[in-house]
Design a protein around this motif. Structure first.
Motif, PDB file in Angstrom:
ATOM      1  N   HIS A 139       0.842  -1.192   0.000  1.00 40.24           N
ATOM      2  CA  HIS A 139       0.000   0.000   0.000  1.00 40.24           C
ATOM      3  C   HIS A 139       0.875   1.239   0.000  1.00 40.24           C
ATOM      4  O   HIS A 139       1.696   1.413   0.889  1.00 40.24           O
ATOM      5  CB  HIS A 139      -0.926   0.012   1.223  1.00 40.24           C
ATOM      6  N   ALA A 160      -2.762   0.394  -4.102  1.00 37.66           N
ATOM      7  CA  ALA A 160      -2.365  -0.964  -3.746  1.00 37.66           C
ATOM      8  C   ALA A 160      -1.702  -1.624  -4.941  1.00 37.66           C
ATOM      9  O   ALA A 160      -2.219  -1.565  -6.054  1.00 37.66           O
ATOM     10  CB  ALA A 160      -3.580  -1.758  -3.306  1.00 37.66           C
ATOM     11  N   HIS A 189      -5.286  -4.025   7.316  1.00 40.54           N
ATOM     12  CA  HIS A 189      -5.630  -4.488   5.975  1.00 40.54           C
ATOM     13  C   HIS A 189      -6.486  -5.726   6.162  1.00 40.54           C
ATOM     14  O   HIS A 189      -6.003  -6.746   6.645  1.00 40.54           O
ATOM     15  CB  HIS A 189      -4.346  -4.806   5.196  1.00 40.54           C
TER      16      HIS A 189
END
Lengths: 222, 191, 404, 391
Positions: B102, B114, C351
């Protein structure tokens, strides 16, 4: 900017520590520690340590219905529940299972309180005991149903706000259930005026009984 | 902030030999990502870092993901004995390991972008190029991905295990990893 | 120094152990020649995992020339629980208490980072009041994290716990607030998808206001105690310098990055939560050394106080949790999200990849403590053992987050 | 008044009167040894507890308060703990040196007390060059530190020992140099005579050396050097617990550790006693009318006050780095001690020509000017910093 001679910073530091040294004798604000075993601080109401099970009146009035939601949701998987084989009537008059085994391994429990949060029966709540040290690290740290069960009065003592709220909700539910049951009984009485001859009375009463519980369940759900 | 398509076009125009694919994200929470191929990944990464309109100078995060092969049932219509029938066909998805980077920009204050890279499979062909020389922040994170997933980063200056000990054999974050049972600590909860 | 370092990384320095050397029985002692041509020995020291100032079970494999560091390899993993694997087995709700234990000093910001990621993934929006509560508790967390950090840093510098104790005295007041709010002092487990778990107890806001209004007094006292101290200046200025370019490249975030002069505060850049409503500034350092990192934290505390004053006065009444937000049995839409917040230590990111089931397919934490350690060796080379200790202290690591 | 002042002297003479004449020198020595060990042993125990309590108060906590009344039996508990603890010697250690190091540290320190005048007529031995004797026996501690660090076979111990030896040798120089003005102006090496030289009163205030500019400066320099010499914070680098675990003490436990602890405190007591003797008028009363108070009480009052300053410093300042420590000694303290010697010379020779106040101001001005200039020069690299803010 004030004039700074060499070493002024160190001198200011000395003044500050001297102030704290003297201050600790006359200013109780500065001494934050308490002499623990002799003096204990009052715990705020929200304090949570390990879970406990609330019962009404006595252990047979355990609110837990062994629904296993807490067992499922416990992030540390420290709850073990085995359902009892027989159902008992709960405070709403509804027949419910109770746990035969309800164990919490407080060595694993991380006091997150998620079990208390997800419990739909207001049964599992967070305790405030904190002197839990034992000499053995296995068996004494597994709390069984008998150790976990504590009275509603105790719940009131440690979490008054929550307990009052819970009680009023439960009273409400109970009142609804009672009016519903009364209404059902009236309906039943009305139905009994014109009995259907083809159904035997015993079977009739049984079927009415189950339908009444089903109605109560609906009432609780709504 | 440029859209993914714009970035893709920019990269393809300016980095010779770059093969970039857009991987869509099913969830609206985040735009899709760019899938890089192993050959041109470092060039693309350098371009993304240096080009004036993007300036992705902060590689914030490196995630490893394990995608073992899954059986997917799809219903297709097929002629069976002259009759059109709906037949379930079982296909296996490809197994691979994936690394996601990222990126953010501290200069232009945008992101995240990303980037993804995929290994060919989960066994021998588990190599992707390392981006540590492009962004230093990948150093420990790529080591972590190597440690937990077994992705070998080619060109990483110091590829050792990070969290597990050196003698450890497996890669614990893989989906098929079975943790050993520590018999000494097994305690029966009920009494 | 650079040639020596190269030698070491090539391994050419190994094996030259002199049998006549009085240091021969020190296994790590190796012979080298310094710039003056004197043959002497290098010493390999394992600092940690049980060393008083590695802030936990962290190890640095150090090779020293006298007291000068010629190589430093951080060794991780002594506190590794594989939190990410645990998350794959837990429900979305059940992960929240685990996030408390990442950076176990700042559970509130960890909660927020995770909850924010899941909210983005499932399209929830926290209620107005909850947003304010989140800002308040997070800034309180930042206050005591920074206070403790400077306390620990000075402890590493040998100030015998006095600054640390003063910091802990203040931290205690904030922990008391957290205790009465969430029931736990450190493992708060407070935030939920769409809001927070419980509302502020009666009188909490007034207590919080009192703590906030007393806090500047503490910072002043702390600064009088130590900021101008010549020993502190001598110890920390020019030590552990981190250049702006290296800091950005190495992904260093948080106060450390700002001490190197990079204006990058996620509260400002991402404007997550309701930070755009508050008026505050971002202090920046110019030297990137230990003293700048110390001062940036002190100045950030003062800015946090500004945010707190505004938030405590503006907080509206209303629900604390969005009734539409599902907590138990949440199955977010499949897809992935990367979401980050400015935790006191730096950029804390989550994430999450969801496959539509009740637990995440993959959950990755971007730990600021770990990534800020990437350049530990670069900062320590050529410095002494005593410097390595304070450089590590100025990075602000918590091993729960480094090793996860 | 006189009887109370001389009570210990009288007591000793009374006890000696029962000893045959031939054995009286030996008896006198033994009595002095017993007295010193008893007094400073107790002082050691008291200091440990008071230090912990004082540090606690500085850090806003009560300090140890569980054992005995207000925690004052804590030293006893510590002693029992230390003595009953297992004495661990590392397998690869040099066992003889490891065993000897604490003894080598502790024994010579006791000798230093022999020449300190604790009160009127109260020093164990009368030596003409007593200050030289004091520094001579005091330097034995370097050897002990190095023995301990070397024999432990531990890298941290070794680093601690290296630090210790470099530090102690470096600070020996300013320690001795800062006493030179006193010796110059009192014209003797005998500590008793140095105290006598400070026994007068002017305007009712004692003529202590510390009330002169060179004395005040010398006192400060001596105290700094003494802190370093006794390995106290902020100069506790040989032990530096946040850097090298416990330095040369890392591998010591139990009784040997207790001996080291004792030795360090005794070293501190010895230099503190010397500071009192040289600069604070020894056992003299500060004001003329306070002469009624026994002289030994004055000595121990000043002694206690100085120990408190050491504790205070320990609770306040961070530790220096090693190179800074040596720089501080050689580039700052040593030049200042030299300047101070010059100042003392000016003071001495201007006594006939200038009024007291003028003389005082000139001498103080010279020293402070040098102090400020040298300090600024050495910290030139450190510009004051300002911080930017981004909105």
């Amino acid at each position: 900017m004030k004039f700074n001679f060499q070493g002024a910073g160190i001198v200011r530091g000395f003044v500050e520590t001297a102030r704290n040294f003297l201050g600790s004798y006359y200013d109780p604000e500065r001494l934050t520690t308490v002499e623990y075993p002799e003096r204990k601080l009052a715990l705020p109401e929200n304090v949570r340590t390990v879970p406990f099970l609330v019962y009404d009146h006595d252990m047979s009035g355990l609110r837990c219905t062994a629904c296993k939601i807490c067992e499922q949701e416990c992030p540390a998987a420290c709850i073990k529940i085995i359902k009892d084989t027989v159902k008992k009537s709960d405070y709403l008059g509804k027949s419910q299972f109770q746990p035969q085994v309800f164990d919490i391994d407080i060595a694993v429990c991380m006091s997150c309180g998620i079990c208390a949060e997800v419990c739909p029966f207001d049964s599992i709540k967070m305790d405030q005991v904190y002197e839990l040290a034992t000499q053995d690290r296995f068996a004494p740290l597994i709390l069984h149903k008998e150790q976990l069960g504590k009275s509603n009065a105790y719940f009131h003592a440690i979490h008054p706000t929550d307990a009052v709220e819970t009680d009023s909700l439960r009273d409400e539910a109970k009142r609804k259930a009672e009016t519903k049951a009364a209404a059902d009984a009236a309906a039943k009485a009305a139905a009994a005026v014109k009995p259907k001859p083809e159904i035997s009375t015993t079977a009739n009463s049984q079927s009415v009984g189950t339908s009444a519980t089903a109605n109560v369940e609906k009432a609780v759900a709504t | 902030m440029h859209t993914l398509e714009e970035i893709k076009n920019l990269v393809e125009q300016n980095v010779p030999g770059a093969v970039v694919q857009i991987v869509p994200n099913a969830n609206p929470a985040l735009a899709g990502s760019l899938l890089l191929d192993s050959k041109s990944a470092t060039d693309v990464a350098e371009y993304l870092r240096d080009v004036a309109e993007l300036k992705f100078d902060l590689c914030s995060n490196v995630t490893g993901i394990d995608w073992p092969s899954k059986e997917v049932k799809t219903k297709i219509k097929k002629l069976v004995d002259g009759v059109e029938k709906e037949v379930e066909e079982i296909t296996k998805t490809p197994a691979f390991l994936e690394v996601v980077y990222h990126l953010y920009s501290t200069v232009l204050v945008h992101g995240p972008l990303a980037l993804r890279m995929r290994t060919i499979d989960r066994a021998e062909n588990n190599r992707v190029p390392s981006l540590t020389l492009v962004w230093r922040s990948c150093e420990l994170q790529e080591r972590e991905v190597y440690d937990l997933f077994g992705v070998v980063f080619e060109g990483h200056p110091d590829l050792r295990r990070l969290l597990m000990w050196d003698e450890f054999k497996h890669h614990p974050m893989r989906k098929d990893y079975v943790p050993p049972v520590d018999e000494g600590d097994a305690v029966e909860v009920s009494a | 120094m650079s040639t020596l370092r190269k030698e070491i990384s090539n391994g050419s320095f190994c094996g030259g152990i002199d049998v006549d050397s009085p240091l021969r029985h020190f296994s790590g002692a190796t012979r080298t020649t310094n710039t003056n041509g004197f043959a002497h020995d290098l010493l390999e020291i394992s600092m940690g995992p049980h060393h008083p100032s590695t802030h936990g079970v962290f190890r640095m494999d150090v090779i020293v020339d006298g007291e000068e560091i010629v190589q430093l390899k951080p060794v991780f993993g002594y506190l590794h629980r594989n939190h990410e694997k645990l998350a794959e087995k837990n429900s979305y709700l059940g992960i929240i208490p685990y996030t408390d234990r990442l950076d176990y000093i700042c559970s509130m910001t960890n909660n927020w980072a995770y909850v924010l990621a899941v909210e983005k993934l499932s399209g929830f929006q926290a209620t107005e009041r909850a947003e304010y509560i989140r800002v308040i508790v997070s800034e309180l967390t930042r206050l005591f994290n920074h206070a403790c950090l400077v306390g620990f840093l000075l402890q590493d510098m040998g100030a015998l716990g006095t600054p640390l104790m003063y910091a802990f005295r203040e931290r205690e007041k904030i922990l008391d607030l957290f205790e009465s709010l969430t029931g736990s002092r450190m493992m708060c487990n407070y935030m939920r998808f769409g809001g927070v778990r419980c509302d502020l107890p009666e009188g909490w806001l007034d207590e919080a206001k009192k703590v906030v209004s007393d806090y500047p007094g503490f910072i002043d006292q702390f600064e009088a105690l130590i900021t101008g101290n010549e020993i502190l200046l001598a110890r920390s200025q020019g030590v552990g310098v981190l250049s702006r370019e290296l800091a950005i490249s190495a992904g260093v975030t948080g106060p450390m990055l700002r001490a190197s002069g990079v204006n990058y505060d996620i509260r400002k850049t991402d404007k997550y939560g309701i930070y755009s409503r508050f008026n505050f500034r971002v202090p920046l350092g110019d030297h990137g050394d230990v003293f700048d990192r110390y001062m940036i934290r002190v100045l950030e505390m003062r800015e946090s106080l500004k945010i707190l004053e505004q938030a405590l006065n503006q907080i509206p009444a209303g629900p604390i949790i969005d009734p539409k937000a599902k907590n138990r049995g949440l199955r977010p839409k499949a897809g992935e999200v990367y979401s980050r917040i400015e935790s006191p230590k730096g950029e804390l990111g989550f994430h999450i990849i969801s496959d539509g089931s009740a637990s995440p397919y993959r959950l990755h934490i971007r730990p600021p403590s770990l990534i800020n350690l990437t350049i530990l060796e670069d900062m320590c080379l050529g410095q002494t053992i005593a410097d390595a200790v304070i450089i590590l202290g100025s990075v602000d690591i918590v091993l729960g987050e480094v090793d996860r | 008044m006189n009887s109370l002042d001389q009570i210990f002297v009288t007591l000793k003479q009374w006890l000696l009167s029962y000893v045959p004449t031939d054995f009286q020198p030996v008896g006198s020595a033994l009595l002095s040894i017993v007295a010193i060990i008893a007094v400073f042993g107790t002082a050691f125990a008291l200091t440990t507890i008071l230090e912990r309590k004082g540090l606690g108060r500085i850090q806003n906590r009560p300090g140890p308060n569980r054992v005995g009344p207000c925690g004052f039996l804590q030293p006893m508990a510590d002693a029992v703990k230390m003595l009953t603890k297992e004495d661990i010697v590392p397998y690869a250690a040099d066992k003889v040196l490891h065993y000897l190091a604490p003894i080598v540290l502790t024994v010579p320190i006791w000798l230093a007390f022999a020449v300190l005048p604790f009160g009127r007529n109260m020093s164990a031995i009368e030596l003409d060059a007593s200050i030289v004797f004091f520094f001579a026996v005091g330097s034995a501690s370097e050897l002990a530190v190095f023995m301990a660090g070397w024999s432990s076979h531990n890298k941290y111990s070794l680093i601690g020992a290296m630090r210790g030896i470099a530090q102690m040798i470096s600070y020996e120089v300013p320690l001795v140099l800062s006493t030179v003005p006193v010796l110059m102006l009192s014209g003797t090496l005998n500590l008793n005579e140095i105290v006598n030289a400070q026994s007068g009163f002017s305007f009712g205030v004692g003529q202590w050396n510390v009330f002169t500019p060179w004395g005040a400066a010398g006192f400060l320099l001596f105290m700094i050097a003494a802190t370093a010499e006794s390995n106290r914070a902020p100069f506790d680098l040989p032990e530096g617990e946040s850097e090298i675990i416990a330095g040369f003490l890392t591998e010591y436990s139990g009784f040997k550790y207790a001996l080291f602890f004792l030795g360090e405190y005794l070293g501190l007591f010895a230099v503190t006693g010397l500071a009192v003797t040289l600069f604070l008028g020894g056992w003299n009363a500060p004001l003329a009318f306070l002469n009624v108070v026994p002289s030994w009480l004055w000595f121990f009052a000043k002694f206690g006050a100085l120990i408190a300053v050491f504790i205070w410093a320990r609770g306040t300042v961070p530790r220096l780095r090693f190179d800074q420590l040596l720089n501080f000694a050689w580039k700052f303290i040593v030049p200042l001690t030299l300047v101070n010697i010059a100042v003392a010379g000016i003071w001495y020779f201007s006594s006939d020509h200038l009024a007291y106040a003028v003389r005082w101001l000139i001498c103080a001005g010279i020293f402070l000017g040098f102090y400020e200039l040298l300090g600024r020069f050495l910290s030139l690299k450190r510009a004051p910093r300002t911080y930017r803010y981004a909105e």
